[in-house]
Write a protein that holds these residues in place. Structure first.
Motif, mmCIF file in Angstrom:
data_model
loop_
_atom_site.group_PDB
_atom_site.id
_atom_site.type_symbol
_atom_site.label_atom_id
_atom_site.label_comp_id
_atom_site.label_asym_id
_atom_site.label_seq_id
_atom_site.Cartn_x
_atom_site.Cartn_y
_atom_site.Cartn_z
ATOM 1 N N VAL A 55 0.860 -1.188 0.000
ATOM 2 C CA VAL A 55 0.000 0.000 0.000
ATOM 3 C C VAL A 55 0.892 1.231 0.000
ATOM 4 O O VAL A 55 2.045 1.184 0.406
ATOM 5 C CB VAL A 55 -0.959 0.042 1.220
ATOM 6 C CG1 VAL A 55 -1.879 -1.162 1.227
ATOM 7 C CG2 VAL A 55 -0.202 0.146 2.517
ATOM 8 N N THR A 56 0.324 2.337 -0.449
ATOM 9 C CA THR A 56 1.045 3.606 -0.398
ATOM 10 C C THR A 56 0.735 4.289 0.928
ATOM 11 O O THR A 56 -0.191 3.893 1.640
ATOM 12 C CB THR A 56 0.607 4.537 -1.545
ATOM 13 O OG1 THR A 56 -0.755 4.921 -1.347
ATOM 14 C CG2 THR A 56 0.775 3.866 -2.905
ATOM 15 N N GLY A 57 1.492 5.324 1.214
ATOM 16 C CA GLY A 57 1.233 6.114 2.411
ATOM 17 C C GLY A 57 -0.111 6.801 2.362
ATOM 18 O O GLY A 57 -0.650 7.206 3.390
ATOM 19 N N ALA A 58 -0.682 6.917 1.166
ATOM 20 C CA ALA A 58 -2.024 7.480 1.002
ATOM 21 C C ALA A 58 -3.082 6.409 1.254
ATOM 22 O O ALA A 58 -4.268 6.641 1.054
ATOM 23 C CB ALA A 58 -2.197 8.080 -0.390
ATOM 24 N N LYS A 59 -2.632 5.227 1.682
ATOM 25 C CA LYS A 59 -3.483 4.092 2.027
ATOM 26 C C LYS A 59 -4.278 3.565 0.817
ATOM 27 O O LYS A 59 -5.456 3.274 0.897
ATOM 28 C CB LYS A 59 -4.397 4.434 3.195
ATOM 29 C CG LYS A 59 -3.583 4.766 4.432
ATOM 30 C CD LYS A 59 -4.467 5.152 5.584
ATOM 31 C CE LYS A 59 -3.641 5.610 6.742
ATOM 32 N NZ LYS A 59 -3.149 6.967 6.624
ATOM 33 N N VAL A 60 -3.548 3.469 -0.298
ATOM 34 C CA VAL A 60 -4.111 2.904 -1.517
ATOM 35 C C VAL A 60 -3.406 1.580 -1.765
ATOM 36 O O VAL A 60 -2.172 1.523 -1.768
ATOM 37 C CB VAL A 60 -3.895 3.865 -2.710
ATOM 38 C CG1 VAL A 60 -4.327 3.212 -4.019
ATOM 39 C CG2 VAL A 60 -4.637 5.171 -2.490
ATOM 40 N N LEU A 61 -4.187 0.515 -1.961
ATOM 41 C CA LEU A 61 -3.605 -0.787 -2.268
ATOM 42 C C LEU A 61 -2.987 -0.712 -3.655
ATOM 43 O O LEU A 61 -3.674 -0.454 -4.639
ATOM 44 C CB LEU A 61 -4.680 -1.884 -2.211
ATOM 45 C CG LEU A 61 -4.218 -3.302 -2.499
ATOM 46 C CD1 LEU A 61 -3.200 -3.762 -1.462
ATOM 47 C CD2 LEU A 61 -5.402 -4.251 -2.519
ATOM 48 N N LYS A 62 -1.666 -0.899 -3.720
ATOM 49 C CA LYS A 62 -0.944 -0.740 -4.981
ATOM 50 C C LYS A 62 -0.646 -2.077 -5.643
ATOM 51 O O LYS A 62 -0.648 -2.189 -6.855
ATOM 52 C CB LYS A 62 0.348 0.020 -4.722
ATOM 53 C CG LYS A 62 1.103 0.349 -5.981
ATOM 54 C CD LYS A 62 2.273 1.241 -5.698
ATOM 55 C CE LYS A 62 2.991 1.533 -7.005
ATOM 56 N NZ LYS A 62 4.098 2.433 -6.806
ATOM 57 N N ASP A 63 -0.375 -3.097 -4.834
ATOM 58 C CA ASP A 63 -0.020 -4.393 -5.397
ATOM 59 C C ASP A 63 -0.450 -5.487 -4.433
ATOM 60 O O ASP A 63 -0.450 -5.285 -3.215
ATOM 61 C CB ASP A 63 1.499 -4.465 -5.625
ATOM 62 C CG ASP A 63 1.919 -5.677 -6.444
ATOM 63 O OD1 ASP A 63 1.090 -6.191 -7.237
ATOM 64 O OD2 ASP A 63 3.073 -6.124 -6.301
ATOM 65 N N LEU A 64 -0.810 -6.606 -4.993
ATOM 66 C CA LEU A 64 -1.199 -7.765 -4.205
ATOM 67 C C LEU A 64 -0.647 -8.997 -4.907
ATOM 68 O O LEU A 64 -0.930 -9.232 -6.077
ATOM 69 C CB LEU A 64 -2.723 -7.854 -4.095
ATOM 70 C CG LEU A 64 -3.285 -9.004 -3.278
ATOM 71 C CD1 LEU A 64 -2.919 -8.837 -1.806
ATOM 72 C CD2 LEU A 64 -4.789 -9.070 -3.423
ATOM 73 N N HIS A 65 0.181 -9.729 -4.186
ATOM 74 C CA HIS A 65 0.764 -10.952 -4.753
ATOM 75 C C HIS A 65 0.246 -12.143 -3.951
ATOM 76 O O HIS A 65 0.299 -12.142 -2.719
ATOM 77 C CB HIS A 65 2.294 -10.924 -4.679
ATOM 78 C CG HIS A 65 2.907 -12.215 -5.104
ATOM 79 N ND1 HIS A 65 2.999 -12.590 -6.420
ATOM 80 C CD2 HIS A 65 3.423 -13.232 -4.384
ATOM 81 C CE1 HIS A 65 3.560 -13.794 -6.486
ATOM 82 N NE2 HIS A 65 3.829 -14.198 -5.262
ATOM 83 N N ILE A 66 -0.259 -13.145 -4.671
ATOM 84 C CA ILE A 66 -0.753 -14.375 -4.041
ATOM 85 C C ILE A 66 0.023 -15.545 -4.631
ATOM 86 O O ILE A 66 0.033 -15.747 -5.850
ATOM 87 C CB ILE A 66 -2.265 -14.566 -4.277
ATOM 88 C CG1 ILE A 66 -3.040 -13.370 -3.706
ATOM 89 C CG2 ILE A 66 -2.743 -15.878 -3.671
ATOM 90 C CD1 ILE A 66 -4.518 -13.373 -4.047
ATOM 91 N N ASP A 67 0.677 -16.290 -3.769
ATOM 92 C CA ASP A 67 1.406 -17.479 -4.195
ATOM 93 C C ASP A 67 0.382 -18.489 -4.724
ATOM 94 O O ASP A 67 -0.571 -18.846 -4.013
ATOM 95 C CB ASP A 67 2.161 -18.061 -2.998
ATOM 96 C CG ASP A 67 3.070 -19.211 -3.376
ATOM 97 O OD1 ASP A 67 2.852 -19.845 -4.437
ATOM 98 O OD2 ASP A 67 4.000 -19.495 -2.598
ATOM 99 N N PRO A 68 0.551 -18.961 -5.957
ATOM 100 C CA PRO A 68 -0.415 -19.908 -6.533
ATOM 101 C C PRO A 68 -0.627 -21.169 -5.691
ATOM 102 O O PRO A 68 -1.695 -21.786 -5.748
ATOM 103 C CB PRO A 68 0.191 -20.269 -7.888
ATOM 104 C CG PRO A 68 1.092 -19.131 -8.234
ATOM 105 C CD PRO A 68 1.602 -18.608 -6.910
ATOM 106 N N GLU A 69 0.354 -21.529 -4.881
ATOM 107 C CA GLU A 69 0.232 -22.737 -4.070
ATOM 108 C C GLU A 69 -0.847 -22.621 -2.991
ATOM 109 O O GLU A 69 -1.329 -23.636 -2.491
ATOM 110 C CB GLU A 69 1.578 -23.081 -3.427
ATOM 111 C CG GLU A 69 2.610 -23.530 -4.436
ATOM 112 C CD GLU A 69 3.929 -23.875 -3.779
ATOM 113 O OE1 GLU A 69 3.987 -24.045 -2.544
ATOM 114 O OE2 GLU A 69 4.927 -23.973 -4.515
#
Length: 114
Positions: A55-69
């Motif tokens: 997330v950014t300091g502006a509290k915006v979700l910027k990236d989300l990574h999910i392990d396929p496993e």
């Protein structure tokens, strides 16, 4: 009878002007630091790194990574919980950094909204 103030109290207009200048300087510094914080990124992981949120300091979700496993169609609730935990922790990291930086400027005065 005239009331007397202890030394260092009062000071009239010059003291008030100095206080206003100091408050204005603090406000400018807070705005600068807030802008810098909004550009920073905060990362948190959940499930031993299976889910990572940025997330950014502006509290915006910027990236989300999910392990396929960890993607199990039979246990979607677990994945949802991991995503929520990672996002919430990243948001908390951003909030904590903001509070720490603003505390440096305000000297821990606890100004509302900061």
């Amino acid at each position: 009878m005239k009331a007397r103030l202890p030394a260092g109290y009062g000071g009239g207009a010059s003291n008030m002007n100095a206080m206003l200048k100091q408050a204005q300087k603090m406000q400018e510094e807070m705005a600068r630091v807030q802008a810098e914080l909004e550009e920073r990124e905060f990362t948190a992981k959940a499930g031993g790194g299976a889910v990572e949120a940025v997330v950014t300091g502006a509290k915006v979700l910027k990236d989300l990574h999910i392990d396929p496993e960890v993607v199990d169609p039979e246990d979607v609730e677990m994945l949802q919980d991991l995503v929520i935990a990672a996002v919430n922790e990243a948001m908390k990291n951003a909030e904590d950094a903001s509070a720490a930086e603003m505390g440096k400027i305000t000297g821990g005065m606890g100004i509302p909204g900061m």
